[in-house]
Design an enzyme around this catalytic site. Structure first.
Site, PDB file in Angstrom:
ATOM      1  CG  ASP A 204      -2.122  -1.109   1.364  1.00 53.98           C
ATOM      2  OD1 ASP A 204      -2.211  -1.650  -0.119  1.00 53.98           O
ATOM      3  OD2 ASP A 204      -2.737  -1.379   2.122  1.00 53.98           O
ATOM      4  CG  ASP A 206      -1.400   3.722   3.391  1.00 57.99           C
ATOM      5  OD1 ASP A 206      -1.219   2.750   3.137  1.00 57.99           O
ATOM      6  OD2 ASP A 206      -2.786   4.074   3.905  1.00 57.99           O
ATOM      7  CD  GLU A 269      -7.817  -6.212  -0.602  1.00 57.61           C
ATOM      8  OE1 GLU A 269      -9.153  -6.040  -0.086  1.00 57.61           O
ATOM      9  OE2 GLU A 269      -6.978  -5.790   0.226  1.00 57.61           O
ATOM     10  CG  ASP A 270      -6.696  -8.077   3.401  1.00 54.18           C
ATOM     11  OD1 ASP A 270      -7.821  -8.487   3.282  1.00 54.18           O
ATOM     12  OD2 ASP A 270      -6.245  -7.585   4.221  1.00 54.18           O
ATOM     13  CG  MET A 296      -1.528   4.149   7.473  1.00 58.28           C
ATOM     14  SD  MET A 296      -2.953   3.404   7.902  1.00 58.28           S
ATOM     15  CE  MET A 296      -2.935   1.834   7.052  1.00 58.28           C
ATOM     16  CG  HIS A 299      -5.332   7.717   4.328  1.00 52.75           C
ATOM     17  ND1 HIS A 299      -6.385   7.058   4.100  1.00 52.75           N
ATOM     18  CD2 HIS A 299      -4.270   6.824   4.764  1.00 52.75           C
ATOM     19  CE1 HIS A 299      -6.029   5.812   4.083  1.00 52.75           C
ATOM     20  NE2 HIS A 299      -4.829   5.752   4.504  1.00 52.75           N
ATOM     21  NE  ARG A 301     -13.970   3.301   5.155  1.00 45.19           N
ATOM     22  CZ  ARG A 301     -13.401   2.219   5.388  1.00 45.19           C
ATOM     23  NH1 ARG A 301     -13.195   1.564   4.035  1.00 45.19           N
ATOM     24  NH2 ARG A 301     -13.351   1.514   6.377  1.00 45.19           N
TER      25      ARG A 301
HETATM   26  C1  BGN Z   1     -10.480  -6.786   8.050  1.00 46.51           C
HETATM   27  C2  BGN Z   1     -10.631  -6.876   6.521  1.00 46.51           C
HETATM   28  C3  BGN Z   1      -9.338  -6.707   5.761  1.00 46.51           C
HETATM   29  C4  BGN Z   1      -8.661  -5.649   6.137  1.00 46.51           C
HETATM   30  C5  BGN Z   1      -8.461  -5.647   7.701  1.00 46.51           C
HETATM   31  C6  BGN Z   1      -7.887  -4.479   8.425  1.00 46.51           C
HETATM   32  C7  BGN Z   1     -12.854  -8.011   5.943  1.00 46.51           C
HETATM   33  C8  BGN Z   1     -13.373  -9.316   5.315  1.00 46.51           C
HETATM   34  C9  BGN Z   1     -14.577  -9.661   6.150  1.00 46.51           C
HETATM   35  C10 BGN Z   1     -14.234 -10.016   7.625  1.00 46.51           C
HETATM   36  N1  BGN Z   1     -11.609  -7.940   6.126  1.00 46.51           N
HETATM   37  O1  BGN Z   1     -11.700  -6.811   8.571  1.00 46.51           O
HETATM   38  O2  BGN Z   1      -9.529  -6.716   4.299  1.00 46.51           O
HETATM   39  O3  BGN Z   1      -7.188  -5.504   5.626  1.00 46.51           O
HETATM   40  O4  BGN Z   1      -9.538  -5.468   8.313  1.00 46.51           O
HETATM   41  O5  BGN Z   1      -8.366  -3.353   8.252  1.00 46.51           O
HETATM   42  O6  BGN Z   1     -13.393  -6.839   5.784  1.00 46.51           O
END
Ligand code: BGN
Length: 353
Positions: A204, A206, A269-270, A296, A299, A301
């Protein structure tokens, strides 16, 4: 007889005087040579030392140029000298770093401070062969303020880490929901068109590491690099968190069919990437919590990055979707490519949600 002995005496006298003179001459010549040699070898030593120190200092600042290399004794030995692979522990790392976002940073300043960069934000060490060729991929839209700091801090760090690297900023065109994972896939594909990268760091824009011993390279397992973010009180928000900054080798990336292309908007996605990795029987490697600290840039959203309402359902079905959805099904259109000393910016049409 007197005459004769008188003559003999003065003859001996002359011989003696001549011998003394020759001795004196010999000693003088030896002395002159000695002094001259001692002087010039001292001068050579001093010059070498100074150049070496300047070189070290500049290297410490992330600068390695032809002019700052210590002079070699002869050109032959220089060309014959085989470069060795860079060490596991790069010698110029400093450890904990002070990271602040209040400085008056400009891109011109960053360009000035990194004279060894080649177009595209490319670099390789001069005095050893980098262990890995690493593409740094940054998904991006409207964050120029952050990018400036990222480049300011990261270029010197990556140079000190002795990586053979390039910077790829992948910009999503238009106003649709942001698609981070698809931009990362595009970065992978585009970087590989340019160079034989073996490792991909997905970051990312940031996030800045607070310790340069957190090496931005690949490991025997997929790596999560941003393990202690200030935003989360310098700890993991949950055990399977894989967001922020991560690295995968080409093999690891292909093993999971890259990343999903259908996560539009914020979140999930992560977690999908984490699922892919564990479904394929790999584990996550992480640096130690102190070395993995990072800051970080604060900022609000993004306007065009609302939470993705489908993410809960999507991450529940990674096993079923990952075979068809990934690098194997990636499609996009390149709209623009900009090469700068500090980066390659690629603007893309990623399609519609
Ligand atoms: C989680 C997010 C991640 C994000 C982290 C940190 C979701 C999936 C449903 C539970 N995952 O909750 O994508 O990187 O927080 O901010 O929303």
């Amino acid at each position: 007889m007197r005459y004769a002995s008188g003559n003999a005496f003065s003859f001996m006298d002359k011989i003696c005087a001549l011998v003394v003179l020759l001795c004196f001459l010999h000693i003088s010549v030896v002395l002159v040579y000695y002094i001259r040699n001692a002087d010039s070898s001292q001068t050579l030593k001093t010059t070498n030392l100074q150049n070496h120190q300047i070189h070290r200092k500049l290297t410490e600042q992330g600068v390695t140029t032809e002019e700052t290399k210590p002079p070699s004794v002869s050109n032959d030995t220089e060309t014959e000298r085989k470069l060795e692979t860079c060490p596991d522990n790069p010698p110029n790392l400093v450890g904990p770093l002070r990271i602040e976002f209040s400085d008056l940073v400009t891109l011109d300043l960053v360009r000035e401070q990194n004279p060894a960069l080649q177009p595209g934000g490319r670099f390789k060490p001069q005095d050893c062969i980098a262990q890995q060729k690493v593409a740094m991929i940054i998904p991006f839209r409207n964050r120029d303020e952050h990018l400036k700091f990222w480049l300011y801090y990261m270029h010197p760090i990556l140079q000190n880490q002795q990586l053979d690297y390039g910077i790829y900023i992948i910009i999503q065109d238009g106003d649709d929901a942001f698609n981070r994972a698809k931009l990362l896939n595009i970065g992978y594909a585009e970087a590989l068109k340019e160079y034989d990268y073996q490792c991909f760091v997905f970051s990312d824009v940031d996030l800045i590491p607070m310790d340069d011993r957190n090496i931005y390279k690949c490991f025997s397992q997929p790596r999560h690099l941003s393990v202690s973010m200030d935003k989360f009180g310098f700890r993991l928000p949950y055990a399977t968190f894989f967001g922020g900054v991560s690295s995968l080798s080409k093999e690891q990336y292909l093993n999971i069919n890259g990343f999903p292309n259908n996560y539009w908007g914020w979140g999930g996605e992560d977690d999908d990437i984490f699922n892919r990795i564990s479904i394929k029987g790999m584990s996550i490697s992480r640096p130690d919590g102190m070395i993995g600290r990072c800051r970080m840039i604060r900022h609000g959203r993004d306007k065009l990055n609302d939470p993705n309402p489908q993410r809960f359902d999507q991450i529940a079905h990674t096993r079923q979707t990952m075979g068809q959805d990934g690098i194997s099904s990636l499609s996009y259109k390149i709209l623009n490519v900009e090469k700068d000393q500090l980066f390659t910016k690629i603007t893309v049409d990623v399609g519609k949600p």
